[in-house]
Design a protein around this motif. Structure first.
Motif, PDB file in Angstrom:
ATOM      1  N   ILE A  81       7.851  13.414  15.909  1.00 28.37           N
ATOM      2  CA  ILE A  81       8.426  12.241  16.915  1.00 28.37           C
ATOM      3  C   ILE A  81       7.227  12.420  18.568  1.00 28.37           C
ATOM      4  O   ILE A  81       8.127  13.817  18.348  1.00 28.37           O
ATOM      5  N   GLY A  82       7.363  11.442  18.718  1.00 20.58           N
ATOM      6  CA  GLY A  82       6.840  12.387  20.111  1.00 20.58           C
ATOM      7  C   GLY A  82       5.465  12.348  20.565  1.00 20.58           C
ATOM      8  O   GLY A  82       4.148  12.242  21.792  1.00 20.58           O
ATOM      9  N   LEU A 120      10.363  18.436  26.704  1.00 17.81           N
ATOM     10  CA  LEU A 120      10.708  19.300  25.631  1.00 17.81           C
ATOM     11  C   LEU A 120      12.202  19.098  25.471  1.00 17.81           C
ATOM     12  O   LEU A 120      12.950  20.023  23.903  1.00 17.81           O
ATOM     13  N   LYS A 131      13.552  16.767  24.804  1.00 17.20           N
ATOM     14  CA  LYS A 131      13.840  14.856  24.113  1.00 17.20           C
ATOM     15  C   LYS A 131      13.291  15.576  22.842  1.00 17.20           C
ATOM     16  O   LYS A 131      12.742  16.550  21.959  1.00 17.20           O
ATOM     17  N   PRO A 132      12.861  14.180  22.054  1.00 15.05           N
ATOM     18  CA  PRO A 132      12.578  14.615  20.658  1.00 15.05           C
ATOM     19  C   PRO A 132      11.077  14.920  20.582  1.00 15.05           C
ATOM     20  O   PRO A 132      10.247  14.286  19.779  1.00 15.05           O
ATOM     21  N   VAL A 133      10.449  16.443  21.211  1.00 16.48           N
ATOM     22  CA  VAL A 133       8.855  15.820  21.504  1.00 16.48           C
ATOM     23  C   VAL A 133       9.288  17.738  20.936  1.00 16.48           C
ATOM     24  O   VAL A 133       9.991  18.690  21.919  1.00 16.48           O
ATOM     25  N   SER A 134       8.711  18.131  19.785  1.00  9.96           N
ATOM     26  CA  SER A 134       8.684  19.450  19.573  1.00  9.96           C
ATOM     27  C   SER A 134       7.301  21.046  20.546  1.00  9.96           C
ATOM     28  O   SER A 134       6.616  20.190  20.886  1.00  9.96           O
ATOM     29  N   ARG A 135       7.477  21.496  20.470  1.00 11.49           N
ATOM     30  CA  ARG A 135       6.363  22.243  21.662  1.00 11.49           C
ATOM     31  C   ARG A 135       5.588  22.676  20.414  1.00 11.49           C
ATOM     32  O   ARG A 135       3.915  22.505  20.849  1.00 11.49           O
ATOM     33  N   ASP A 172      14.321  17.909  15.848  1.00 11.41           N
ATOM     34  CA  ASP A 172      14.196  16.396  16.829  1.00 11.41           C
ATOM     35  C   ASP A 172      15.437  15.391  16.997  1.00 11.41           C
ATOM     36  O   ASP A 172      15.927  14.161  17.545  1.00 11.41           O
ATOM     37  N   ARG A 212      18.255  16.597  18.996  1.00 17.83           N
ATOM     38  CA  ARG A 212      17.271  15.996  20.278  1.00 17.83           C
ATOM     39  C   ARG A 212      17.586  14.659  20.956  1.00 17.83           C
ATOM     40  O   ARG A 212      17.866  14.162  21.531  1.00 17.83           O
ATOM     41  N   LEU A 264       8.676   8.447  24.068  1.00 17.91           N
ATOM     42  CA  LEU A 264       9.250  10.584  23.128  1.00 17.91           C
ATOM     43  C   LEU A 264      10.474   9.754  22.244  1.00 17.91           C
ATOM     44  O   LEU A 264      10.188  10.234  20.935  1.00 17.91           O
TER      45      LEU A 264
END
Lengths: 253, 309
Positions: free
Chosen positions: A2-3, A104, A106-110, B73, B76, B104
Motif C-alpha cells: 500500500i502506498g 514512513l 503512514k502505510p508505506v513500508s520502507r 501497514d 499504521r 498513502l
C-alpha cells in the motif's frame, strides 16, 4: 505494498516540479544536440585553430560513427558522473528534511519507499536516454546523410543498463551514507574500481564491468557479446535495491 | 476500558545514555493523554518508539493491541502522527500534500475530497495557494495537525502540536483535540502545562527518561496538594522561612512579599508537628496554617525540579 503507487506518483511529480527536471535532462539534451554537429565540424575547427602545428597531418573524413561514439562517451563520462552526484542524496535528503518520517509513519513500508524511488528514477533515466538517443540519431541523419539505427540504439540501451545499475548503487549508498557528498564520492570510487576491473578479460566478459567498454564497441558497429554483462548488471541492480531496502529497514529515523 | 497504548519496562539506550529508563505507561482508549516533561526528558524518543521510527532497547510496547516491533501497514493505517518538526515537500501546496497523504492511506476519492476541504478549513489554509516552502512555522504546524487527521485515526500521536502556534492557532488545535474525546485516543507530548490542563483527562510526567507521575489530573493535583503547606505569620517571615528550609522534611520554601510562606513538604506529619514549634521559637504571631492547593504546574515543578529551598 500500500502506498507504493502514491509515493511513486509523488516522485514523478517531484521530478517535474523541482531542479531535477533541469539537471540531467539539460546535460543529456545539450550533448544530444551538439554531439553530431561537433563530430561533423571538429576536423575543420582543429585545422582552423592549429593548422601550423598539425603540418601535413590530415584527419579522416568524419562520419556518423563519430557522432555515435561521441554520444556514448558523453553518456559514459559526464552524464554518469552527473548521475552519481545527483543521486547521492536520493534517500538521505528525505531523511534530512524529515519527509521520510512523515511518509514512513503512514502505510508505506520502507521497502516500497526504496523500490518506488529506484523504479521511478530508472524509468526517468530510460526516458532521457531514449529522447537523447533519438535526437542524436535524427541530427546525425541530417548532418551526415546516413544514420543506421542498430549500432546507436544497441549502444545506448547497453549504457542504460549501466546507468540503472548506478541508480541502484546510489540508492544503496544514500541509505548507508547520510552526507550526499560522501555517497557521491563512494559512487565515483566504485566507478573507478569497475573501470579498473574491466581491464581483466574474464571480469569484462562475465560481469557488469564489461559495460564500461561494450557501449562504445557497439556504437562503432563491431559485434560484441553483451549478454552476461547486461544480465549480471540487472541482477546486481536488483540485489542492490534489496540490500538498500534491508539496510533502510534497520535504520532508526 | 482497553488500552490504546501499553508500555511495560521500556528502555531506550543511546551509547551509555538512557533516553528512556524502564518506562511503564497505559493510555486508555478514547482518552486525551498529556505527556509532560522538560526539554530532553525523552518525550520525542518515546513517540519515535511508538511510531516504529526507533526500536526499543528492552521492554514491551503495544499499540492498539499489537507489539510495536510487529506493527504493519494495517495498524499504521489506524494511526495519525505529527512529529515535533514536521517535514514537508516544499514544492507542494497544502491541498496537494493532504491529497498525497490521503492516497498513502488508499482513501477513496470522494471521502478524500471531503476530508481535504474540512481539514484545510480547520487548518485555516483553504485560501492559501502558495507552496509549502513559503509557509510560516505556524502554518506548517497547522498543516501537520491536518495531515495527522486525514485518515480519521483511531489513535492520534502528536509531538508538541501547539509549540509553534499563536494563541488563536493554539486554541483552535486544542478545541479540535477536545472534539475528538471519546472517539479517538489522543496522546500528545508538550511542555505547555496550560494546554494539558485545558484538554487532558490523564497525564504522565517524564523526567530524565523516567515516568515520575501518572494519573488523572485531578487525582494527581490532590495527591500532591497533600504535600503543600501555606503559612502566614505576623512578622519575621524571612527568618522563619530560613528556619523551615533547614528542616529535612522541607522540599522547597518560598516566602512571598506579604509574609505568606509556601512550603512543599516530604513528610506532612513531621511538618505539622514542627512548624508551630518554629513559629513559637521566633516569637511571631501565627495568622494561618493550612494545606495548599496545587495546580499541575506546581506538581510538575515539584517533580522535575525547580523548587527553591
Amino acid at each position: 505494498m500500500i502506498g507504493f503507487a502514491a509515493f511513486a506518483q509523488k516522485e514523478i511529480l517531484e521530478i517535474a516540479r523541482t531542479w531535477r527536471i533541469w539537471v540531467l535532462p539539460g546535460i543529456l539534451l545539450f550533448f544530444a544536440l551538439t554531439g553530431p554537429i561537433m563530430a561533423r565540424f571538429t576536423p575543420e575547427i582543429i585545422h582552423a585553430l592549429a593548422s601550423e602545428q598539425l603540418g601535413n597531418f590530415t584527419f579522416p573524413d568524419p562520419s556518423y560513427v563519430d557522432a555515435y561514439t561521441g554520444w556514448i562517451k558523453n553518456l559514459s563520462q559526464t552524464a554518469l558522473f552527473a548521475l552519481i552526484i545527483v543521486y547521492g542524496s536520493i534517500v538521505s535528503s528525505e531523511r534530512r528534511s524529515g519527509t521520510a518520517v512523515l511518509v514512513l509513519t503512514k502505510p508505506v513500508s520502507r521497502g516500497s519507499f526504496i523500490l518506488a524511488k529506484a523504479t521511478v528514477h530508472s524509468a526517468f533515466l530510460a526516458v532521457l536516454v531514449v529522447i537523447g538517443t533519438a535526437v542524436t540519431w535524427g541530427l546525425t541523419a541530417v548532418v551526415f546523410g546516413e544514420a543506421p539505427g542498430q549500432a546507436l540504439w544497441s549502444a545506448a540501451l547497453a549504457w542504460l543498463v549501466f546507468g540503472i545499475l548506478f541508480i541502484a548503487l546510489m540508492t544503496f549508498l544514500s541509505v548507508l551514507i547520510a552526507p550526499a557528498a560522501g555517497a557521491a564520492g563512494a559512487g565515483l570510487g566504485v566507478y573507478a574500481l569497475i573501470s579498473i576491473a574491466s581491464l581483466w578479460t574474464p571480469l569484462s566478459r562475465w560481469s557488469p564491468a564489461g559495460l564500461t567498454a561494450i557501449p562504445t564497441t557497439l556504437a562503432l558497429g563491431k559485434p560484441v557479446d553483451a549478454f552476461w554483462p547486461v544480465c549480471t548488471a540487472l541482477l546486481l541492480a536488483a540485489g542492490l535495491i534489496a540490500l538498500a531496502a534491508a539496510a533502510f529497514q534497520r535504520k532508526e529515523l | 476500558m482497553s488500552a490504546a497504548i501499553r508500555i511495560t519496562g521500556l528502555t531506550k539506550t543511546y551509547a551509555q545514555h538512557h533516553a528512556l529508563d524502564n518506562v511503564d505507561l497505559v493510555v486508555d482508549e478514547g482518552s486525551i493523554f498529556g505527556f509532560l516533561g522538560p526539554n530532553g526528558a525523552g518525550k520525542t524518543t518515546l513517540l519515535r518508539v511508538l511510531t516504529g521510527l526507533a526500536r526499543p532497547t528492552s521492554g514491551v510496547v503495544q499499540i492498539l493491541g499489537h507489539n510495536v516491533t510487529a506493527v504493519d501497514d494495517s495498524i499504521r493505517a489506524r494511526i495519525g502522527f505529527l512529529p515535533d518538526v514536521p517535514g514537508f515537500y516544499d514544492w507542494m501546496t497544502a491541498e496537494e500534500f493532504l491529497r498525497f497523504v490521503g492516497r498513502l492511506f488508499a482513501i477513496d476519492r470522494r471521502t478524500l475530497d471531503e476530508r481535504v476541504h474540512m481539514l484545510l478549513d480547520l487548518a485555516g489554509l483553504t485560501d492559501v495557494k502558495t507552496t509549502i516552502g513559503g509557509f510560516s512555522r505556524g502554518m506548517k504546524q497547522r498543516l501537520g495537525v491536518a495531515q495527522a487527521l486525514i485518515n480519521a485515526p483511531q489513535l492520534l500521536l502528536l509531538d508538541e502540536p501547539t509549540s509553534a502556534l499563536d494563541p488563536m492557532g493554539r486554541r483552535d488545535v486544542l478545541d479540535m483535540l477536545t472534539s475528538l474525546r471519546g472517539r479517538t485516543t489522543v496522546f500528545f507530548s508538550t511542555h505547555i502545562l496550560a494546554d494539558v490542563e485545558r484538554v487532558c483527562d490523564t497525564v504522565a510526567i517524564l523526567d530524565h527518561g523516567r515516568v515520575v507521575a501518572q494519573g488523572p489530573i485531578d487525582e494527581l493535583t490532590s495527591r500532591y496538594a497533600e504535600r503543600k503547606v501555606i503559612l502566614e505569620v505576623t512578622d519575621a517571615a524571612g527568618q522563619l522561612g530560613q528556619d523551615i528550609a533547614r528542616e529535612p522534611w522541607a522540599a522547597s520554601v518560598a516566602v512571598g512579599p506579604t509574609g505568606v510562606i509556601e512550603i512543599t513538604v516530604s513528610d506532612m506529619d513531621a511538618a505539622r508537628r514542627t512548624i508551630p514549634v518554629l513559629v513559637a521559637d521566633r516569637h511571631t504571631g501565627l495568622c494561618r496554617m493550612e494545606a495548599g492547593e496545587m495546580g499541575l504546574e506546581d506538581v510538575f515543578v515539584s517533580l522535575v525540579g525547580g523548587g527553591t529551598k
